[in-house]
Write a protein that holds these residues in place. Structure first.
Motif, PDB file in Angstrom:
ATOM      1  N   LEU A  39     -15.487 -16.243 -11.646  1.00 53.47           N
ATOM      2  CA  LEU A  39     -15.185 -17.504 -12.332  1.00 53.47           C
ATOM      3  C   LEU A  39     -16.453 -18.320 -12.532  1.00 53.47           C
ATOM      4  O   LEU A  39     -16.700 -18.831 -13.621  1.00 53.47           O
ATOM      5  CB  LEU A  39     -14.153 -18.306 -11.534  1.00 53.47           C
ATOM      6  N   ILE A  40     -17.263 -18.444 -11.498  1.00 58.12           N
ATOM      7  CA  ILE A  40     -18.483 -19.242 -11.541  1.00 58.12           C
ATOM      8  C   ILE A  40     -19.656 -18.350 -11.941  1.00 58.12           C
ATOM      9  O   ILE A  40     -19.862 -17.285 -11.360  1.00 58.12           O
ATOM     10  CB  ILE A  40     -18.757 -19.904 -10.179  1.00 58.12           C
ATOM     11  N   ASN A  41     -20.418 -18.793 -12.922  1.00 58.26           N
ATOM     12  CA  ASN A  41     -21.591 -18.045 -13.391  1.00 58.26           C
ATOM     13  C   ASN A  41     -21.247 -16.610 -13.784  1.00 58.26           C
ATOM     14  O   ASN A  41     -22.005 -15.663 -13.523  1.00 58.26           O
ATOM     15  CB  ASN A  41     -22.686 -18.030 -12.314  1.00 58.26           C
ATOM     16  N   ALA A  42     -20.106 -16.440 -14.396  1.00 56.95           N
ATOM     17  CA  ALA A  42     -19.641 -15.119 -14.813  1.00 56.95           C
ATOM     18  C   ALA A  42     -19.597 -15.056 -16.335  1.00 56.95           C
ATOM     19  O   ALA A  42     -19.582 -16.092 -17.018  1.00 56.95           O
ATOM     20  CB  ALA A  42     -18.256 -14.840 -14.243  1.00 56.95           C
ATOM     21  N   PRO A  43     -19.584 -13.851 -16.915  1.00 58.89           N
ATOM     22  CA  PRO A  43     -19.430 -13.737 -18.371  1.00 58.89           C
ATOM     23  C   PRO A  43     -18.141 -14.397 -18.841  1.00 58.89           C
ATOM     24  O   PRO A  43     -17.139 -14.430 -18.119  1.00 58.89           O
ATOM     25  CB  PRO A  43     -19.393 -12.216 -18.597  1.00 58.89           C
ATOM     26  N   VAL A  47     -13.608 -15.064 -17.361  1.00 55.36           N
ATOM     27  CA  VAL A  47     -13.053 -16.336 -16.899  1.00 55.36           C
ATOM     28  C   VAL A  47     -11.528 -16.361 -17.025  1.00 55.36           C
ATOM     29  O   VAL A  47     -10.819 -16.764 -16.093  1.00 55.36           O
ATOM     30  CB  VAL A  47     -13.682 -17.505 -17.671  1.00 55.36           C
ATOM     31  N   GLY A  48     -10.996 -15.922 -18.154  1.00 57.59           N
ATOM     32  CA  GLY A  48      -9.548 -15.939 -18.340  1.00 57.59           C
ATOM     33  C   GLY A  48      -8.818 -15.061 -17.337  1.00 57.59           C
ATOM     34  O   GLY A  48      -7.900 -15.538 -16.645  1.00 57.59           O
ATOM     35  N   PRO A  49      -9.172 -13.772 -17.209  1.00 57.57           N
ATOM     36  CA  PRO A  49      -8.513 -12.930 -16.202  1.00 57.57           C
ATOM     37  C   PRO A  49      -8.707 -13.441 -14.778  1.00 57.57           C
ATOM     38  O   PRO A  49      -7.791 -13.351 -13.953  1.00 57.57           O
ATOM     39  CB  PRO A  49      -9.188 -11.566 -16.404  1.00 57.57           C
ATOM     40  N   PRO A  94     -14.971 -23.473 -16.923  1.00 60.01           N
ATOM     41  CA  PRO A  94     -14.071 -22.643 -16.115  1.00 60.01           C
ATOM     42  C   PRO A  94     -13.388 -23.427 -15.007  1.00 60.01           C
ATOM     43  O   PRO A  94     -12.221 -23.171 -14.682  1.00 60.01           O
ATOM     44  CB  PRO A  94     -14.999 -21.559 -15.552  1.00 60.01           C
ATOM     45  N   GLU A  95     -14.093 -24.405 -14.419  1.00 57.93           N
ATOM     46  CA  GLU A  95     -13.497 -25.183 -13.328  1.00 57.93           C
ATOM     47  C   GLU A  95     -12.310 -26.019 -13.828  1.00 57.93           C
ATOM     48  O   GLU A  95     -11.255 -26.055 -13.177  1.00 57.93           O
ATOM     49  CB  GLU A  95     -14.548 -26.101 -12.709  1.00 57.93           C
ATOM     50  N   VAL A  96     -12.470 -26.671 -14.965  1.00 58.93           N
ATOM     51  CA  VAL A  96     -11.393 -27.508 -15.486  1.00 58.93           C
ATOM     52  C   VAL A  96     -10.234 -26.644 -15.998  1.00 58.93           C
ATOM     53  O   VAL A  96      -9.067 -27.024 -15.866  1.00 58.93           O
ATOM     54  CB  VAL A  96     -11.932 -28.438 -16.590  1.00 58.93           C
TER      55      VAL A  96
END
Length: 234
Positions: A39-43, A47-49, A94-96
């Motif tokens: 989730l963090i610093n990822a492509p 993020v969705g999966p 991604p966090e929100v």
């Protein structure tokens, strides 16, 4: 990246179909691993999966929900504290997204997740409303960025939560008159919600659940009913 996305999807299916398997995945630290690396610093494709898997792992699990909220809250605070000095391309996105998806999940832990969303919303509004720290424009918080990335998504979730459902009007026979609002209000679940819900009182209740909120528990009487009760008391 494709391999990681496929693995996240398979883990999500396993966790969603078998509670024992979900508990086993949590015990092996999958939640922490996914949050930190997918989730963090990822492509962007991950993020969705990753968000769906984190939501599935925490659904109905108080321990997983608490652990995820602790990590997410720390990450949000870090981003808000340094947002003016960080690249804004994917900052807070991604966090929100995870924050809003968690607050939209309907289980008995919903008030806990919604309280976190309200806290993040207050933090965003506080930063947007704060006076600029200096006359240097480069040092000022990006008001439009915070509104777009944090405040507006949180407000959309909150609005969807507290807004009454749209009235469902049954098909009318040809030539028939349209039903009045009073008739719709008396139509039960298919009409307009007749009582105003006390949202603050609901969240303050220690036994608050989404089912109770959705069914109208903790609701206050409608204005008309309040007037009638006062007239009878007089």
């Amino acid at each position: 990246v494709a391999f990681a996305v496929e693995c996240l999807s398979l883990f999500c299916r396993l966790a969603g179909e078998d509670a024992a398997m979900r508990d086993a995945l949590l015990a092996r630290g999958l939640l922490e691993e996914v949050f930190a690396n997918c989730l963090i610093n990822a492509p962007r494709r991950c993020v969705g999966p990753a968000t769906r898997l984190l939501c599935t792992l925490s659904l109905g699990s108080e321990a997983a929900t608490t652990a995820l909220q602790r990590r997410l809250s720390a990450r949000l605070q870090l981003c808000l504290l340094h947002h003016s000095a960080l690249p804004q391309e994917e900052l807070l996105a991604p966090e929100v997204t995870l924050l809003c998806d968690l607050a939209s999940m309907h289980d008995d832990l919903w008030p806990q997740r919604l309280a976190m969303l309200l806290g993040a919303l207050r933090s965003g509004i506080r930063l947007v409303s704060a006076p600029p720290p200096s006359s240097d424009a480069a040092q000022r918080p990006s008001t439009s960025f915070l509104c777009r990335r944090l405040v507006l998504p949180c407000l959309r979730v909150l609005l969807a939560t507290i807004a009454p459902p749209a009235p469902v009007v049954p098909p009318m026979p040809s030539g028939a008159a349209s039903p009045t609002l009073t008739e719709l209000a008396g139509a039960g679940g298919s009409g307009v919600r007749a009582a105003a819900l006390d949202f603050g009182a609901f969240l303050a209740s220690p036994a608050a659940t989404f089912a109770g909120w959705h069914s109208g528990s903790g609701a206050t009487a409608s204005p008309a009913a309040t007037v009638q009760s006062r007239a009878r008391a007089a």
